[in-house]
Scaffold this motif. Structure first.
Motif, PDB file in Angstrom:
ATOM      1  N   ASP A  73      46.671  54.218  30.990  1.00 43.60           N
ATOM      2  CA  ASP A  73      45.439  53.574  31.823  1.00 43.60           C
ATOM      3  C   ASP A  73      45.797  52.502  32.807  1.00 43.60           C
ATOM      4  O   ASP A  73      45.872  51.293  32.384  1.00 43.60           O
ATOM      5  N   LEU A  74      46.392  53.012  33.853  1.00 48.23           N
ATOM      6  CA  LEU A  74      46.599  52.319  34.936  1.00 48.23           C
ATOM      7  C   LEU A  74      45.714  51.315  35.489  1.00 48.23           C
ATOM      8  O   LEU A  74      45.726  50.163  35.775  1.00 48.23           O
ATOM      9  N   VAL A  75      44.477  51.879  35.528  1.00 44.85           N
ATOM     10  CA  VAL A  75      43.322  51.167  36.364  1.00 44.85           C
ATOM     11  C   VAL A  75      42.936  50.057  35.229  1.00 44.85           C
ATOM     12  O   VAL A  75      42.733  48.895  35.776  1.00 44.85           O
ATOM     13  N   GLY A  76      42.821  50.322  33.842  1.00 44.98           N
ATOM     14  CA  GLY A  76      42.580  49.304  33.011  1.00 44.98           C
ATOM     15  C   GLY A  76      43.586  48.085  33.034  1.00 44.98           C
ATOM     16  O   GLY A  76      43.373  46.930  33.046  1.00 44.98           O
ATOM     17  N   ALA A  77      44.919  48.522  33.184  1.00 41.60           N
ATOM     18  CA  ALA A  77      45.883  47.319  33.340  1.00 41.60           C
ATOM     19  C   ALA A  77      45.795  46.722  34.401  1.00 41.60           C
ATOM     20  O   ALA A  77      45.982  45.492  34.594  1.00 41.60           O
ATOM     21  N   MET A  78      45.481  47.453  35.660  1.00 40.27           N
ATOM     22  CA  MET A  78      45.428  46.783  36.992  1.00 40.27           C
ATOM     23  C   MET A  78      44.225  45.852  36.960  1.00 40.27           C
ATOM     24  O   MET A  78      44.297  44.502  37.466  1.00 40.27           O
ATOM     25  N   LEU A  79      42.943  46.144  36.433  1.00 43.02           N
ATOM     26  CA  LEU A  79      41.953  45.150  36.161  1.00 43.02           C
ATOM     27  C   LEU A  79      42.079  44.212  35.574  1.00 43.02           C
ATOM     28  O   LEU A  79      41.851  43.080  35.792  1.00 43.02           O
ATOM     29  N   SER A  80      42.842  44.427  34.269  1.00 43.44           N
ATOM     30  CA  SER A  80      43.080  42.944  33.411  1.00 43.44           C
ATOM     31  C   SER A  80      44.156  42.319  34.214  1.00 43.44           C
ATOM     32  O   SER A  80      44.006  40.992  33.828  1.00 43.44           O
ATOM     33  N   SER A  81      45.032  42.665  34.952  1.00 40.18           N
ATOM     34  CA  SER A  81      45.834  41.951  35.687  1.00 40.18           C
ATOM     35  C   SER A  81      45.060  40.995  36.844  1.00 40.18           C
ATOM     36  O   SER A  81      45.442  39.769  36.721  1.00 40.18           O
ATOM     37  N   GLN A  82      44.227  41.576  37.324  1.00 40.59           N
ATOM     38  CA  GLN A  82      43.550  40.818  38.082  1.00 40.59           C
ATOM     39  C   GLN A  82      42.716  39.936  37.657  1.00 40.59           C
ATOM     40  O   GLN A  82      42.330  38.749  38.419  1.00 40.59           O
ATOM     41  N   GLN A  83      41.932  40.185  36.694  1.00 39.73           N
ATOM     42  CA  GLN A  83      40.983  39.204  35.759  1.00 39.73           C
ATOM     43  C   GLN A  83      41.808  38.029  35.530  1.00 39.73           C
ATOM     44  O   GLN A  83      41.390  36.922  35.727  1.00 39.73           O
ATOM     45  N   ALA A  84      43.127  38.272  34.875  1.00 35.99           N
ATOM     46  CA  ALA A  84      43.954  37.386  34.717  1.00 35.99           C
ATOM     47  C   ALA A  84      44.469  36.359  35.835  1.00 35.99           C
ATOM     48  O   ALA A  84      44.584  35.102  35.645  1.00 35.99           O
ATOM     49  N   SER A  85      44.793  36.897  36.835  1.00 37.04           N
ATOM     50  CA  SER A  85      45.012  36.310  38.297  1.00 37.04           C
ATOM     51  C   SER A  85      43.678  35.350  38.535  1.00 37.04           C
ATOM     52  O   SER A  85      43.948  34.397  39.204  1.00 37.04           O
ATOM     53  N   LEU A  86      42.706  35.822  38.848  1.00 37.77           N
ATOM     54  CA  LEU A  86      41.433  35.262  39.063  1.00 37.77           C
ATOM     55  C   LEU A  86      41.039  34.183  38.177  1.00 37.77           C
ATOM     56  O   LEU A  86      40.817  33.078  38.549  1.00 37.77           O
ATOM     57  N   SER A  87      41.330  34.335  36.831  1.00 42.65           N
ATOM     58  CA  SER A  87      41.231  33.369  35.803  1.00 42.65           C
ATOM     59  C   SER A  87      41.855  32.010  36.084  1.00 42.65           C
ATOM     60  O   SER A  87      41.867  31.038  36.135  1.00 42.65           O
ATOM     61  N   PHE A  88      43.341  32.493  36.405  1.00 37.85           N
ATOM     62  CA  PHE A  88      44.417  31.387  36.808  1.00 37.85           C
ATOM     63  C   PHE A  88      44.023  30.532  37.809  1.00 37.85           C
ATOM     64  O   PHE A  88      43.991  29.231  38.128  1.00 37.85           O
ATOM     65  N   SER A  89      43.705  31.365  39.017  1.00 36.70           N
ATOM     66  CA  SER A  89      43.160  30.757  40.312  1.00 36.70           C
ATOM     67  C   SER A  89      42.088  29.770  40.338  1.00 36.70           C
ATOM     68  O   SER A  89      42.093  28.604  40.657  1.00 36.70           O
ATOM     69  N   MET A  90      41.140  30.113  39.400  1.00 39.67           N
ATOM     70  CA  MET A  90      39.850  29.195  39.087  1.00 39.67           C
ATOM     71  C   MET A  90      40.335  28.028  38.359  1.00 39.67           C
ATOM     72  O   MET A  90      39.960  26.997  38.458  1.00 39.67           O
ATOM     73  N   LEU A  91      41.089  28.281  37.234  1.00 40.33           N
ATOM     74  CA  LEU A  91      41.520  26.988  36.453  1.00 40.33           C
ATOM     75  C   LEU A  91      42.382  26.231  37.197  1.00 40.33           C
ATOM     76  O   LEU A  91      42.192  24.908  37.145  1.00 40.33           O
ATOM     77  N   MET A  92      43.207  26.651  38.392  1.00 36.85           N
ATOM     78  CA  MET A  92      44.103  25.682  39.061  1.00 36.85           C
ATOM     79  C   MET A  92      43.026  25.002  40.016  1.00 36.85           C
ATOM     80  O   MET A  92      43.303  23.923  40.387  1.00 36.85           O
ATOM     81  N   GLN A  93      41.874  25.630  40.699  1.00 37.64           N
ATOM     82  CA  GLN A  93      40.773  25.105  41.410  1.00 37.64           C
ATOM     83  C   GLN A  93      40.084  23.934  40.514  1.00 37.64           C
ATOM     84  O   GLN A  93      40.007  22.723  41.228  1.00 37.64           O
ATOM     85  N   VAL A  94      39.760  24.067  39.451  1.00 39.99           N
ATOM     86  CA  VAL A  94      39.201  23.027  38.497  1.00 39.99           C
ATOM     87  C   VAL A  94      40.139  22.001  38.421  1.00 39.99           C
ATOM     88  O   VAL A  94      39.839  20.863  38.438  1.00 39.99           O
ATOM     89  N   ARG A  95      41.578  22.258  38.067  1.00 39.32           N
ATOM     90  CA  ARG A  95      42.327  21.264  37.729  1.00 39.32           C
ATOM     91  C   ARG A  95      42.538  20.347  39.244  1.00 39.32           C
ATOM     92  O   ARG A  95      42.660  18.948  39.091  1.00 39.32           O
ATOM     93  N   ASN A  96      42.706  21.223  40.325  1.00 39.63           N
ATOM     94  CA  ASN A  96      42.699  19.983  41.588  1.00 39.63           C
ATOM     95  C   ASN A  96      41.303  19.394  41.838  1.00 39.63           C
ATOM     96  O   ASN A  96      41.644  18.250  42.397  1.00 39.63           O
ATOM     97  N   LYS A  97      40.307  19.899  41.473  1.00 35.69           N
ATOM     98  CA  LYS A  97      39.119  18.908  41.610  1.00 35.69           C
ATOM     99  C   LYS A  97      39.034  17.795  40.768  1.00 35.69           C
ATOM    100  O   LYS A  97      38.630  16.809  41.179  1.00 35.69           O
TER     101      LYS A  97
END
Length: 110
Positions: A73-97
């Protein structure tokens, strides 16, 4: 032709159900903040960090399973990796604010 479409649809539904079992829920399941605010924002930030960490670990496990050949399930793995990356980016933006807001409060004249 219809049989191939039905087979693909069934495969997609099975993969979606599998992802629901693997990925942690993004919804906040913690206690409601109290009227006094004790533990409200701080607890939510800790919960958000824990959720992002859990998503990262789940994505890592899926990628490791694909790398080792235990899963195809390469597609599922890539999707979960992207979701984790986006979640981290969002968390960092909240932290910066939050940091910017605290710095602005410190600069206010008394």
């Amino acid at each position: 032709m219809n049989n191939a479409i039905a087979a693909n649809l069934a495969h997609i539904k099975a993969q979606a159900a599998n992802l629901q079992d693997i990925l942690p829920q993004a919804a906040y399941d913690g206690p409601e903040p109290t009227a006094t605010g004790a533990g409200g924002f701080g607890q939510r930030m800790r919960d958000a960090v824990d959720s992002v960490n859990a998503q990262d670990h789940a994505a890592g496990r899926q990628m490791a399973a694909v790398d080792s050949g235990q899963s195809d399930d390469l597609v599922g793995a890539m999707l979960s990796s992207q979701q984790a990356s986006l979640s981290f980016s969002m968390l960092m933006q909240v932290r910066n604010k939050v940091v910017t807001a605290v710095e602005d409060l410190v600069k206010l004249p008394i």
